[in-house]
Every structure is written in structure tokens, then in C-alpha cells.
Scaffold this motif. Structure first.
Motif, short mmCIF file in Angstrom:
data_model
loop_
_atom_site.label_atom_id
_atom_site.label_comp_id
_atom_site.label_asym_id
_atom_site.label_seq_id
_atom_site.Cartn_x
_atom_site.Cartn_y
_atom_site.Cartn_z
N ILE A 52 0.83 -1.20 0.00
CA ILE A 52 0.00 0.00 0.00
C ILE A 52 0.87 1.25 0.00
N TYR A 53 0.46 2.21 -0.83
CA TYR A 53 1.08 3.54 -0.86
C TYR A 53 0.04 4.51 -0.35
N SER A 54 0.43 5.38 0.57
CA SER A 54 -0.50 6.36 1.10
C SER A 54 0.14 7.74 1.17
N SER A 55 -0.57 8.70 0.63
CA SER A 55 -0.09 10.08 0.68
C SER A 55 -0.91 10.93 1.64
N PHE A 85 4.36 -1.14 3.39
CA PHE A 85 3.70 0.16 3.43
C PHE A 85 4.71 1.25 3.06
N VAL A 86 4.33 2.10 2.12
CA VAL A 86 5.13 3.27 1.76
C VAL A 86 4.26 4.49 2.02
N ALA A 97 8.92 11.17 -8.99
CA ALA A 97 7.55 10.71 -9.16
C ALA A 97 6.62 11.64 -8.40
N PHE A 98 5.41 11.82 -8.92
CA PHE A 98 4.42 12.65 -8.26
C PHE A 98 3.79 11.90 -7.08
N THR A 99 3.24 12.65 -6.12
CA THR A 99 2.39 12.00 -5.14
C THR A 99 1.13 11.50 -5.85
N LEU A 100 0.58 10.41 -5.37
CA LEU A 100 -0.57 9.78 -6.02
C LEU A 100 -1.71 9.62 -5.03
N ALA A 101 -2.88 9.27 -5.54
CA ALA A 101 -3.98 8.89 -4.66
C ALA A 101 -3.60 7.59 -3.96
N ASN A 102 -4.13 7.39 -2.77
CA ASN A 102 -3.84 6.16 -2.03
C ASN A 102 -4.22 4.94 -2.87
N PHE A 103 -3.35 3.93 -2.90
CA PHE A 103 -3.72 2.69 -3.58
C PHE A 103 -3.15 1.48 -2.86
N SER A 104 -3.86 0.36 -2.98
CA SER A 104 -3.46 -0.90 -2.36
C SER A 104 -3.32 -1.95 -3.44
N MET A 105 -2.33 -2.84 -3.28
CA MET A 105 -2.09 -3.90 -4.24
C MET A 105 -2.28 -5.24 -3.54
N TYR A 106 -3.14 -6.07 -4.12
CA TYR A 106 -3.49 -7.36 -3.55
C TYR A 106 -2.82 -8.46 -4.37
N GLN A 120 -0.82 -10.12 -7.02
CA GLN A 120 -0.58 -9.62 -8.38
C GLN A 120 -1.89 -9.46 -9.15
N SER A 121 -3.02 -9.56 -8.45
CA SER A 121 -4.30 -9.69 -9.15
C SER A 121 -5.17 -8.45 -9.17
N GLU A 122 -4.95 -7.52 -8.25
CA GLU A 122 -5.86 -6.37 -8.18
C GLU A 122 -5.17 -5.18 -7.53
N VAL A 123 -5.53 -3.99 -8.00
CA VAL A 123 -5.14 -2.74 -7.35
C VAL A 123 -6.41 -1.98 -7.02
N ARG A 124 -6.47 -1.45 -5.82
CA ARG A 124 -7.64 -0.68 -5.39
C ARG A 124 -7.20 0.76 -5.16
N VAL A 125 -7.82 1.69 -5.88
CA VAL A 125 -7.47 3.11 -5.80
C VAL A 125 -8.60 3.84 -5.09
N GLU A 126 -8.27 4.61 -4.08
CA GLU A 126 -9.27 5.31 -3.29
C GLU A 126 -9.48 6.73 -3.82
N LEU A 127 -10.72 7.02 -4.21
CA LEU A 127 -11.10 8.37 -4.62
C LEU A 127 -12.09 8.94 -3.61
N LEU A 128 -12.41 10.21 -3.73
CA LEU A 128 -13.36 10.82 -2.80
C LEU A 128 -14.73 10.16 -2.91
#
Length: 283
Positions: free
Chosen positions: A117-120, A174-175, A220-229, A231-239
Motif C-alpha cells: 500500500i502507498y498512502s499520501s 507500506f510506503v 515521481a508525483f504523489t498519487l492517490a492512495n492505492f493498495s495492491m493485492y 498480483q491480481s488487483e489494485v484498489r485506488v481510493e477516490l473521494l
């Protein structure tokens, strides 16, 4: 009057439409020539490329076949599934309450062996203290105008999820951006307790936690929070929603960006010093 799709859904539809247009242009076909070869009405290609008409599974298969781009079919079909079936609005998820949403997310993570997971913006749910989780979920309630009063149950469900950090055979990376250590969600006392908890969980053998400092030279730019499950899925959190990404090519992009972020981040003692500094600044 029918409900208008959110701007985020429209953005996803436009992205798919643009990819289809690029494939046609790479094949050096006009819209009319593609429609004729596919046996479609002459305006169908234009409508799809302007996101005025969503393509079907059959449309995408035919599009790729006519354009000689069969190798892109599966990625495009995955993108179509993201747009039509895997774009989940928070309000719809929360009709069953915040507790139900937290329990559903726990069941998903229970199936994962490698979680990245990457969280900004905020401390990830798996690492949250009860007080910090309450502050976060209270904001979610407000943003979505929830009418259910199950905040206590939702907080308990989220914090119970932390047991997964102690299970052998799993790996959690976690980053975090340094800003996560500074945003005072819940106030200084809540954040202080959360930072102390981060220092404690860093010692777990299943956990890798690193922090990208403000002072790093970024590539690299800061990004929206995303989680990687796995190798099968990435979940990106939007408002307004959570986007589930399953197209292999897009997952590869997130894998690359996560690796870039991780290279910029400080780990081990250097990360602990950043967290300790943020804690000391709270007074």
C-alpha cells in the motif's frame, strides 16, 4: 430524471474510449472503414470513441480483431469490467453500514499473501489505532452523509483487522509520504498515539514500513492512495468511490510506481527517526 454518472465514472469511460481510438488509428483505419469491416452502423465507432455509447464485450473483441490488435483484447475487457461492474460508489457500499464495509474489506485481505500500500494522505487501515480509525471513519461518514449510526462497530471491525499483521506467511509493505505523519486527524493526542503505534508495528517480521521524506529529490508525483493485492488487483481510493483495477497492463503500471516510491523512501532506523521527529513536534 435519471441520475447522471459521476465525473469519475465518465473519466474511466473516456479513458477506455481513448484506448480504442488509439488502436484504430494505429491500424490506419478510419472510423467508417472500421464500422464497415465490423458490419456495424456507420456512426457506432464515433459514438464509442466519444464515450457516448459504451462498448460491449463483443464490440471490443471485434474491434481488436479488425484492427489486428488481438493481443490487447484481454486488457481492454478488464478495463471494461472496471468501468461497468467494478466501480463501486462509497454511498452504495455504505447502505449496509460502515461496519459491513469494514468486514467485507477484511475478508478480501484475508485472501492476500502479499499486500502493498502507498498512502499520501493517512495511515493505512491495518496500522490504525482505535482513536485514529474513529477520526478517519467519522470523516467518511460526514462525506457520504451516512444515516447509519454504527461508527463504534465499524471502528472495532477495522481495528480487529490488524490481527492479520501477526499471521506468518503474509507480507505487508507500506510506503507513506511524510505528510501522513503530520496531518492531525483527530487532533495532536490522537496522532501522537498513532505515531507511537507505527514505531511498535515496525518491529513485526511481516511488516515493512518506509517513509518518503519531504526533502527527497523526487522523480515521481504523489498519487492517490492505492493498495495492491498480490498480483491480481489494485484498489485506488477516490473521494466518491473505490476503483478496482484488474487489467494486467494497468496493474504493471502500479507495480512500477510502487517500486519507484519505495526507492525514494527511508526504511529502518531512518524511517523511525522521521516518525520520532513528527512525534516530538507534537509537543
Amino acid at each position: 430524471m435519471p441520475t447522471q454518472p459521476s465525473s469519475s465514472i465518465q473519466e474511466a469511460r473516456r479513458a477506455l474510449a481513448n484506448r480504442l481510438r488509439e488502436i484504430r488509428q494505429d491500424a490506419e483505419l478510419t472510423a467508417l472503414a472500421l464500422a464497415k469491416a465490423a458490419g456495424w452502423e456507420r456512426t457506432k465507432v464515433s459514438k464509442i470513441e466519444h464515450a457516448a455509447r459504451p462498448p460491449s464485450v463483443a464490440d471490443i473483441r471485434t474491434w481488436c480483431r479488425v484492427c489486428g490488435a488481438e493481443d490487447q483484447t484481454e486488457d481492454l475487457l478488464a478495463a471494461l469490467r472496471d468501468v461497468t461492474g467494478k466501480y463501486v460508489e462509497w454511498k452504495r457500499l455504505q447502505r449496509g453500514g460502515l461496519r459491513r464495509l469494514q468486514e467485507q474489506r477484511t475478508r478480501v485481505i484475508e485472501q492476500v499473501h502479499e499486500f502493498r500500500i502507498y498512502s499520501s494522505q493517512l495511515v493505512p487501515g491495518l496500522l490504525q489505532t482505535r482513536q485514529y480509525a474513529r477520526a478517519v471513519l467519522a470523516v467518511v461518514n460526514r462525506q457520504n452523509q451516512s444515516t447509519r449510526d454504527d461508527l463504534d462497530e465499524a471502528v472495532a471491525a477495522r481495528t480487529r483487522r490488524a490481527r492479520l499483521l501477526h499471521e506468518p506467511g503474509r507480507r505487508f509493505a507500506f510506503v507513506l509520504e511524510e505528510a501522513v505523519l503530520r496531518y492531525r486527524l483527530g487532533g495532536p493526542e490522537v496522532l501522537a498515539g498513532q505515531l507511537e503505534h507505527l514505531l511498535a508495528v515496525m518491529h513485526l517480521p511481516t511488516v515493512s514500513l518506509s517513509v518518503i521524506p519531504f526533502t527527497v529529490s523526487r522523480d515521481a508525483f504523489t498519487l492517490a492512495n492505492f493498495s495492491m493485492y498480490d498480483q491480481s488487483e489494485v484498489r485506488v481510493e477516490l473521494l466518491s468511490a473505490a476503483v478496482s483495477v484488474t487489467a494486467p497492463a494497468e496493474i504493471a503500471m502500479y507495480q512500477t510506481e510502487f517500486a519507484v516510491m519505495a526507492r525514494m523512501a527511508l526504511a529502518g532506523q531512518a524511517a523511525r527517526e522521521l516518525i520520532t521527529s513528527a512525534l516530538e513536534d507534537l509537543g
